[in-house]
Design an enzyme around this catalytic site. Structure first.
Site, mmCIF file in Angstrom:
data_model
loop_
_atom_site.group_PDB
_atom_site.id
_atom_site.type_symbol
_atom_site.label_atom_id
_atom_site.label_comp_id
_atom_site.label_asym_id
_atom_site.label_seq_id
_atom_site.Cartn_x
_atom_site.Cartn_y
_atom_site.Cartn_z
ATOM 1 N N SER A 1 0.892 -1.250 -0.048
ATOM 2 C CA SER A 1 0.006 0.162 -0.106
ATOM 3 C C SER A 1 0.889 1.295 -0.027
ATOM 4 O O SER A 1 1.950 1.142 0.383
ATOM 5 C CB SER A 1 -0.942 0.022 1.434
ATOM 6 O OG SER A 1 -1.697 1.361 1.160
ATOM 7 N N LYS B 1 -4.401 -6.832 3.492
ATOM 8 C CA LYS B 1 -4.401 -5.797 2.588
ATOM 9 C C LYS B 1 -5.844 -5.424 2.207
ATOM 10 O O LYS B 1 -6.377 -4.170 1.861
ATOM 11 C CB LYS B 1 -3.634 -5.854 1.258
ATOM 12 C CG LYS B 1 -3.774 -4.778 0.169
ATOM 13 C CD LYS B 1 -3.240 -3.448 0.566
ATOM 14 C CE LYS B 1 -2.978 -2.435 -0.409
ATOM 15 N NZ LYS B 1 -3.842 -1.989 -1.207
ATOM 16 N N HIS C 1 -7.593 -3.390 4.720
ATOM 17 C CA HIS C 1 -6.973 -2.161 4.806
ATOM 18 C C HIS C 1 -7.613 -1.093 3.833
ATOM 19 O O HIS C 1 -8.196 -0.188 4.136
ATOM 20 C CB HIS C 1 -5.360 -2.067 4.203
ATOM 21 C CG HIS C 1 -4.685 -0.922 3.839
ATOM 22 N ND1 HIS C 1 -5.117 -0.321 2.415
ATOM 23 C CD2 HIS C 1 -4.187 0.070 4.329
ATOM 24 C CE1 HIS C 1 -4.496 0.763 2.377
ATOM 25 N NE2 HIS C 1 -3.818 1.003 3.540
ATOM 26 N N ASN C 2 -8.006 -1.845 2.358
ATOM 27 C CA ASN C 2 -8.528 -1.053 1.651
ATOM 28 C C ASN C 2 -10.155 -0.698 2.018
ATOM 29 O O ASN C 2 -10.657 0.280 1.415
ATOM 30 C CB ASN C 2 -8.612 -1.853 0.171
ATOM 31 C CG ASN C 2 -7.416 -1.509 -0.513
ATOM 32 O OD1 ASN C 2 -6.415 -1.265 0.249
ATOM 33 N ND2 ASN C 2 -7.168 -1.672 -1.964
ATOM 34 N N GLU D 1 -9.969 2.116 4.142
ATOM 35 C CA GLU D 1 -9.647 3.269 2.986
ATOM 36 C C GLU D 1 -11.035 3.776 2.845
ATOM 37 O O GLU D 1 -11.100 5.101 2.748
ATOM 38 C CB GLU D 1 -8.681 2.776 2.003
ATOM 39 C CG GLU D 1 -8.475 3.907 1.076
ATOM 40 C CD GLU D 1 -7.568 3.145 0.025
ATOM 41 O OE1 GLU D 1 -6.527 2.428 0.296
ATOM 42 O OE2 GLU D 1 -8.184 3.184 -1.342
HETATM 43 C C1 6PG Z 1 -3.053 1.363 -1.622
HETATM 44 C C2 6PG Z 1 -4.612 1.808 -2.554
HETATM 45 C C3 6PG Z 1 -4.433 1.148 -3.629
HETATM 46 C C4 6PG Z 1 -5.266 1.432 -4.529
HETATM 47 C C5 6PG Z 1 -6.863 1.302 -4.292
HETATM 48 C C6 6PG Z 1 -7.875 1.762 -5.106
HETATM 49 O O1 6PG Z 1 -3.270 0.714 -0.479
HETATM 50 O O2 6PG Z 1 -2.137 2.020 -2.176
HETATM 51 O O3 6PG Z 1 -5.547 1.169 -1.663
HETATM 52 O O4 6PG Z 1 -4.281 -0.201 -3.508
HETATM 53 O O5 6PG Z 1 -5.254 2.971 -5.007
HETATM 54 O O6 6PG Z 1 -7.124 -0.131 -4.756
HETATM 55 O O7 6PG Z 1 -9.078 1.452 -4.960
HETATM 56 P P1 6PG Z 1 -10.255 2.083 -5.746
HETATM 57 O O8 6PG Z 1 -9.911 2.215 -7.020
HETATM 58 O O9 6PG Z 1 -10.967 0.757 -5.567
HETATM 59 O O10 6PG Z 1 -10.528 3.356 -5.277
#
Ligand code: 6PG
Length: 479
Positions: free
Chosen positions: A130, A185, A188-189, A192
């Protein structure tokens, strides 16, 4: 070609290229390979002076360039492209070699690949990475799964290239075997998505209820970023909100179409939470909010529905309201993380991963998209008590959320009265209220299920399963 590369990266789109550069900048000899070799040569031409790269034209050359045991990082699209690359390289590898998948793969795919490759004596290390392109280059947060043996030799290299937390600790830990890294991960997302949705709701409230301009809201986020909300996402929110579109002179947020896209990792978090029976309502609302925003025909068809009309608050009330929004945002954020960590615990129990939640919080303190000062407190909470039932049972988080609740409720009253949608804030408060309730209406649900389907229920005063003869004399029988 001498087998002198300590690591190789295949798939040189921006993430792969930056990761390869990061390894090289840290003193490793890096073999680089791409399906179309123009990218490989471009990398070496442009960044060759940053370290030692070995450009490989073919898969065989790439494998031959790696010292044993080979460490081969694949940075390609999740799904079939990853399987295709594995099919290409696995036959060229020997027992003990490692394939490290640094993409956003589904953990179930990672579990399958790990199992299949283990049969050939290969280590498959599904690794969450990430931090976006900048993180890949300057130090990401790294979440490897796979075998402990693979981590023994790979771990020190990942520690070197990873971000460092404020106390200097590398933001990498062996999350657990097989798919544990990609599971972590994924969550994590999901978090996010929830963080981003909550920030968006805070912005929307400040705009609609307080009547502030994007530039003014940017200043508020900057102030919040000096306090307990200090985080990368709050920091970049201020940047985005203060940006002015060069073509029109209008705030950037006013010229961008309001339809949020997604690649799918947030959706996976919710799908898996449903399977595991973990209530991640805040994360789910964040995913749904993105979906709803994209239903343009539905939104257009509903645009004329009645709603309240209210004047923005006056200056003094607006400032007081902004302080309350900070409380609501912080409290809702605590709930998102509570839900996300619950999902990691449930996944760990289900798949036997033995994930250390404190270690996960620790590696999210730097490099990753959700990095935040607050994560150090989550780490401390789990370090104090590894079997903490929930973040909300940690004394300091419980006190904070308790102190925020009046303002949190007031913000939702204002949002409801003024017709500003706050699915994330609302779901978070409902979760909080449901968890702290002495009794839930689930008893009624059980009664209904027993009524129409003889599904039975348990009593508060006796052990066993019971059924009421609803269609008869309503006496109770032991089921
Ligand atoms: C990270 C981000 C990366 C990516 C996302 C964007 O941890 O660096 O999460 O993995 O930017 O997958 O996700 P979306 O396109 O679904 O918003």
């Amino acid at each position: 070609m001498s087998s002198s590369a300590q690591i190789g990266v295949t798939g040189l789109a921006v993430m792969g290229r930056n990761l390869a550069r990061n390894f090289a900048r840290n003193g490793y000899t890096v073999a680089v390979h791409n399906r179309t070799s123009a990218r490989t040569h471009a990398l070496v031409e442009e960044f060759g002076q940053e370290g030692t790269f070995i450009a490989a034209e073919t898969a065989a050359e790439f494998v031959a360039a790696l010292e044993r045991p080979r460490r081969l990082v694949i940075m390609v699209k999740a799904g079939e492209p990853t399987d295709a690359v594995i099919r290409e390289f696995a036959p060229l590898l020997e027992p003990g070699d490692m394939i490290i998948d640094g993409g956003n793969a589904h953990f179930a795919d990672t579990r399958r690949r790990e199992r299949e490759l283990r049969e050939q004596g290969l280590h498959f290390v599904g690794t969450g990475v990430s931090g976006g392109e900048e993180g890949a280059l300057h130090g990401p947060s790294v979440m490897p799964g796979g075998s402990p043996e693979s981590y023994a030799t790979l771990g020190p290299m990942l520690e070197k290239i990873s971000a460092k937390a404020a106390d200097g600790t590398p933001c990498v830990t062996h999350c657990g075997p097989d798919g544990a890294g990609h599971f972590v991960k994924m969550v994590h997302n999901g978090i996010e998505y929830a963080d981003m949705q909550l920030i968006a709701e805070a912005y929307h409230l400040l705009r609609e209820v307080a009547g502030y301009s994007p530039a003014r809201i940017a200043d508020i986020f900057r102030t919040w970023n000096t306090g307990r909300l200090d985080s990368y996402l709050i920091e970049i929110t201020a940047e985005v909100l203060s940006h002015v579109d060069a073509a029109t002179g209008r705030p950037f947020v006013d010229v961008v179409q309001d339809q949020a896209e997604q690649k799918g990792t947030g959706r996976w978090t919710v799908q898996i939470a449903l399977d595991l029976g973990v209530p991640v309502s805040g994360i789910a609302e964040a995913v749904f909010a993105r979906s709803l925003s994209g239903h343009t025909a539905l939104r257009e068809a509903s645009g004329g529905l009645p709603g309240p009309s209210a004047e923005p608050l006056g200056e003094a009330d607006a400032a007081a309201f902004a302080d309350k929004v900070e409380q609501a945002l912080y409290a809702s954020k605590i709930v998102s993380y509570t839900q996300g960590f619950h999902e990691i615990q449930a996944g760990s129990d289900e798949f036997g991963w033995n994930i250390d939640l404190g270690a996960v919080a620790a590696i999210w303190r730097g490099g990753c998209i959700i990095r935040a000062a607050f994560l150090d407190r989550i780490r401390a909470a789990y370090d104090t008590r590894a079997d903490l039932p929930s973040l909300l049972s940690d004394k300091s988080f419980a006190e904070e959320i308790g102190a925020a609740q009046d303002d949190w409720r007031a913000v939702l009253v204002a949002a409801t009265e003024q017709g500003v949608p706050t699915p994330g804030f609302s779901a978070a408060l409902a979760y909080y209220d449901a968890l702290r309730a002495a009794r839930l209406p689930a008893a009624l649900t059980q009664g209904q299920r027993d009524f129409f389907g003889a599904h039975t229920y348990r009593r508060t005063d006796r052990d066993g399963s019971f059924h009421t003869l609803w269609g008869g004399d309503r006496s109770e029988v032991t089921a």
